[in-house]
Design an enzyme around this catalytic site. Structure first.
Site, PDB file in Angstrom:
ATOM      1  N   ASP A  56      33.784 -19.986  -6.321  1.00 32.40           N
ATOM      2  CA  ASP A  56      35.039 -19.760  -7.047  1.00 32.40           C
ATOM      3  C   ASP A  56      36.102 -20.788  -6.702  1.00 32.40           C
ATOM      4  O   ASP A  56      36.999 -21.048  -7.494  1.00 32.40           O
ATOM      5  CB  ASP A  56      35.578 -18.363  -6.749  1.00 32.40           C
ATOM      6  CG  ASP A  56      34.705 -17.312  -7.382  1.00 32.40           C
ATOM      7  OD1 ASP A  56      34.347 -17.501  -8.551  1.00 32.40           O
ATOM      8  OD2 ASP A  56      34.365 -16.334  -6.708  1.00 32.40           O
ATOM      9  N   HIS A 102      35.580 -10.402  -6.212  1.00 28.88           N
ATOM     10  CA  HIS A 102      34.317 -10.815  -6.866  1.00 28.88           C
ATOM     11  C   HIS A 102      34.678 -11.937  -7.841  1.00 28.88           C
ATOM     12  O   HIS A 102      35.203 -12.966  -7.423  1.00 28.88           O
ATOM     13  CB  HIS A 102      33.730  -9.565  -7.523  1.00 28.88           C
ATOM     14  CG  HIS A 102      32.318  -9.699  -8.007  1.00 28.88           C
ATOM     15  ND1 HIS A 102      31.524 -10.781  -7.768  1.00 28.88           N
ATOM     16  CD2 HIS A 102      31.538  -8.832  -8.737  1.00 28.88           C
ATOM     17  CE1 HIS A 102      30.339 -10.592  -8.331  1.00 28.88           C
ATOM     18  NE2 HIS A 102      30.324  -9.424  -8.925  1.00 28.88           N
ATOM     19  N   HIS A 160      32.132 -15.363   2.000  1.00 29.73           N
ATOM     20  CA  HIS A 160      31.179 -14.730   1.099  1.00 29.73           C
ATOM     21  C   HIS A 160      30.402 -13.702   1.898  1.00 29.73           C
ATOM     22  O   HIS A 160      30.115 -13.912   3.070  1.00 29.73           O
ATOM     23  CB  HIS A 160      30.211 -15.784   0.529  1.00 29.73           C
ATOM     24  CG  HIS A 160      29.459 -15.297  -0.650  1.00 29.73           C
ATOM     25  ND1 HIS A 160      28.302 -14.566  -0.534  1.00 29.73           N
ATOM     26  CD2 HIS A 160      29.724 -15.406  -1.980  1.00 29.73           C
ATOM     27  CE1 HIS A 160      27.882 -14.257  -1.751  1.00 29.73           C
ATOM     28  NE2 HIS A 160      28.715 -14.741  -2.642  1.00 29.73           N
TER      29      HIS A 160
END
Ligand code: ACO
Length: 429
Positions: free
Chosen positions: A365, A267, A308
């Site tokens: 990210d 995450h 994802h």
């Protein structure tokens, strides 16, 4: 809205047809309301919630195939370009963009609640010098419930609002304090004349011996990072906050639970993992070997910052950050060999059939890790920065849940352990 019905008939039990309502939202897939199944002796089985809507919400919409992210209907690209973080906070919390007076009042309230009860500083003295800032964040945000007793009544909308302002205002202060503790420097008090991102950078990089001058390019980039992390519907940490909140837990405890969940490398911890991975790859010449390892089923190595659960297309936040990443690096004249590795990795993975077939694109990210590194943010603070930005999303969902009738979250299970058996005395085992 209930549109139509689905009928579930269990094989071999022809008279056991169960009628289930199909409910549709404004946009996106409809859902089958499976609540009546339990009365018929069945549960559904969906580990990881890949096909389960856990709640109804009006805050954020994602279309993973199209790569769309909307907050209260507004596309993230427009918000990132035209808005600022506190305006996005207002939007997420209140459902509409503020007018000028509403914006000024909201900004002022956030700016004037940045200071912490001074006893909170004592907590930091108890942490080991090399404690991870996320560990300190879990602890100190949870500990806020022992200081702010007047904002713990979850059934009172006004008390919830006070907790909301306290959390949004004080998160950057707590975050900067955890960083200062980890490098052995004194904490900086917030400066309320600065805007949200500027104030955070001042508390991170300033020191009491001299005046801080925050670079406006860095402050802009930081504000954008906060906007892009503000909310993402029912992700793992937000679902955790909702679940904790459903038991009646206080707001600070719920947000601490969200921070704990965000920390995991699948995450929010992925931005830190991206930079560690780039460091391990070490040189452009090793990129192909890393991609080969990521494709090997017998190797646990994955390309951090790729893939994802929901996006099976480019993450729209990644697109915005990629652009801002190039801009910031250009403006600051930064030339980092890790960035060359990142670019090469992106190029190879985007052309590789393994990543194309599995629809694995760079996620937010991937670029946030790179941009934070360029801004001079230490690795251990990457996920903390995600937590600052996401706090408003967690609170907006918590508040939405508490504003309507709700039930404690209590999933069921498919039990595959022993059936009932008799206790055996120790001599017989
Ligand atoms: N590198 C290599 N292979 C991958 C990657 C990756 N980064 N991500 C997924 N895959 C492969 C899996 O091995 C799997 O292959 P298989 O079908 O042959 O078994 C397939 O793609 C599907 O992957 P799942 O893990 O089943 O997908 P899931 O939706 O459960 O996981 C996740 C999504 C956790 C994000 C995953 O893609 C991952 O681990 N990525 C790296 C970590 C990361 O960047 N996390 C940040 C997420 S974004 C955020 O939190 C803001």
């Amino acid at each position: 809205m209930v549109d139509t019905k689905a009928t579930l008939s269990i094989k071999g039990e022809s008279d056991s047809a169960i009628d289930l309502d199909i409910r549709s939202g404004t946009v996106g897939p409809s859902v089958v309301d499976i609540a009546p199944l339990s009365k018929n002796g069945y549960f559904t089985f969906d580990p990881g919630f890949v096909a389960t809507a856990s709640c109804e919400s009006k805050i954020t919409y994602i279309d993973g195939d199209a790569g769309t992210l909307l907050h209260r209907g507004y596309p993230i690209e427009q918000l990132a370009e035209k808005s600022d973080y506190l305006e996005v906070c207002y939007l997420l919390l209140n459902g509409e963009l503020p007018n000028r007076e509403e914006k000024e009042a909201f900004d002022r309230t956030v700016r004037y609640h940045t200071m912490l009860n001074d006893n909170i500083a004592d907590f930091y003295r108890g942490f080991r010098y090399d404690a991870h800032p996320m560990a300190m964040m879990c602890a100190t945000v949870g500990a806020m419930s022992s200081f702010y007793h007047d904002s713990l009544d979850i059934n009172d909308p006004e008390s919830r609002q006070v907790a909301t302002f306290r959390l949004i205002s004080k998160m950057p202060t707590l975050a900067a304090m955890s960083y200062k503790h980890s490098i052995g420097q004194p904490s900086m008090y917030p400066r309320n004349e600065l805007d949200y991102a500027e104030n955070f950078l001042h508390m991170m990089f300033g020191n009491p011996c001299e005046e801080t001058n925050v670079n406006p390019i860095l402050a802009d980039a930081m504000d954008k990072i906060f906007i892009l992390h503000a909310d993402h519907e029912q992700n793992a940490s937000t679902s955790t906050v909702r679940l904790a909140g459903s038991s009646g837990a206080n707001p600070f405890a719920c947000i601490a639970a969200g921070i704990a969940t965000l920390w995991g490398p699948s995450h929010g911890g992925a931005n830190e993992a991206v930079l560690r991975m780039l460091g391990e790859i070490g040189d452009i010449s090793n990129v192909e070997a890393a991609v080969k390892r990521a494709k090997d089923k017998d190797d646990a190595f994955r390309l951090m910052g790729f893939g994802h659960r929901v996006y099976k297309n480019f993450d729209p936040r990644a697109k915005v950050l990629k652009k801002s990443c190039d801009q910031v690096l250009g403006e600051l004249g930064i030339n980092d060999p890790l960035l060359d590795i990142a670019r090469k990795l992106e190029e190879i993975a985007l052309e590789d059939s393994y990543f194309i077939d599995k629809k694995l694109y760079p996620n937010v990210d991937f670029y946030s890790g790179i941009i934070l590194q360029a801004l001079g943010i230490p690795l251990s603070m990457f996920t903390v920065i995600f937590a600052i930005g996401r706090t408003v999303g967690w609170i907006a969902h918590w508040n939405e849940m508490l504003s309507e009738p709700y039930k404690i979250g209590r999933p069921r299970q498919l039990y595959t352990g022993h059936a009932i058996r008799d206790y055996r005395d120790i001599e017989q085992r």
